[in-house]
Structures are given as C-alpha cells and as structure tokens.
Design an enzyme around this catalytic site. Sequence first.
Site, PDB file in Angstrom:
ATOM      1  N   MET A  28      70.543  24.936  45.247  1.00 27.30           N
ATOM      2  CA  MET A  28      69.406  24.373  45.980  1.00 27.30           C
ATOM      3  C   MET A  28      68.180  24.152  45.102  1.00 27.30           C
ATOM      4  O   MET A  28      67.260  23.451  45.483  1.00 27.30           O
ATOM      5  CB  MET A  28      69.054  25.247  47.180  1.00 27.30           C
ATOM      6  CG  MET A  28      68.492  26.587  46.853  1.00 27.30           C
ATOM      7  SD  MET A  28      68.194  27.510  48.362  1.00 27.30           S
ATOM      8  CE  MET A  28      68.017  29.142  47.698  1.00 27.30           C
ATOM      9  N   LYS A  41      67.773  30.120  56.852  1.00 27.51           N
ATOM     10  CA  LYS A  41      67.776  31.360  57.623  1.00 27.51           C
ATOM     11  C   LYS A  41      67.922  32.544  56.674  1.00 27.51           C
ATOM     12  O   LYS A  41      68.922  32.662  55.968  1.00 27.51           O
ATOM     13  CB  LYS A  41      68.906  31.372  58.645  1.00 27.51           C
ATOM     14  CG  LYS A  41      68.902  32.618  59.503  1.00 27.51           C
ATOM     15  CD  LYS A  41      69.965  32.576  60.564  1.00 27.51           C
ATOM     16  CE  LYS A  41      69.932  33.858  61.380  1.00 27.51           C
ATOM     17  NZ  LYS A  41      71.072  33.937  62.280  1.00 27.51           N
ATOM     18  N   HIS A  45      62.828  35.040  51.754  1.00 24.91           N
ATOM     19  CA  HIS A  45      62.416  36.379  51.312  1.00 24.91           C
ATOM     20  C   HIS A  45      63.120  36.808  50.024  1.00 24.91           C
ATOM     21  O   HIS A  45      62.705  37.755  49.373  1.00 24.91           O
ATOM     22  CB  HIS A  45      62.670  37.416  52.418  1.00 24.91           C
ATOM     23  CG  HIS A  45      64.118  37.627  52.694  1.00 24.91           C
ATOM     24  ND1 HIS A  45      64.792  36.904  53.652  1.00 24.91           N
ATOM     25  CD2 HIS A  45      65.022  38.454  52.133  1.00 24.91           C
ATOM     26  CE1 HIS A  45      66.050  37.275  53.668  1.00 24.91           C
ATOM     27  NE2 HIS A  45      66.228  38.213  52.751  1.00 24.91           N
TER      28      HIS A  45
END
Length: 128
Positions: A28, A41, A45
């Site tokens: 990504m 999702k 974090h």
Amino acid sequence: MECTILDLSHVVANMPQTENLSFVGGDMFQFIPHTDTILLKLVMHNWSDEDCVKILWRCREASTYNDEERKGKVLIIDMVLNRDEDEADMTEVKLLFNVLMTVLLARGGVGCRELRKNGKGYFLSLAS
C-alpha cells in the site's frame, strides 16, 4: 458490489477469487488499485504519523478518477481513546492495545520481552 482486498502478495497468493471478491497482492506504500471506497480497518495505528500520511496520499491517488473528475471515499475504522467518557476498564484495554502494537511493530529492533501487571499498573520490559 465488488470488493478488492489488497494485502502482501504472500498473504493473498492462494486466496480463492469469487464473482464479487478479488485479492490483489501488493504494497500500500507503493500502489493502491483505483476504487470508489477504501476501507482501512485497524490499519493506521500500526504506522508512524509519516507513514500514515503516505498511506493516505496513496488512498487519495487510488480514489481519484481524473477522467471523470470525481473522488471516492476513505473510511477509517480504528480505536479512539476517550478518557473522559470511556470506563476505566475500556481505557485500560485501549492503552494496552496501543502498547502491544507499539512493541510488536517497533522499528529499530526493539521488541517486548515481558509485559506484566503490578500493583501500580503494567510493567513493560523491552528487549534490545
């Protein structure tokens, strides 16, 4: 509705494709396939602020169709720490999750050797 899941190549290598679900191997940070909606999702974090900005720039590239001049949506689902409204147990769980992610995904060779609870809270011993 058609869904595409982007994950590391070795993770999705043998995943079965269906009529409305496909798997794409990739990174990504390098490329996100064009789409109308991106769902992240419990992803953000895991990364530093700088890496999160890189991910969001890739999302912007993937959700913008220049020929149609329209933009897609990015949905982010993650935990939010709200000490004022959360119950103490929930705040503790969220903080421990944050520590766990920090330790497990720590850069620079630092890992967790021991995490235990004592009378004052939690004790984290880092391995170098």
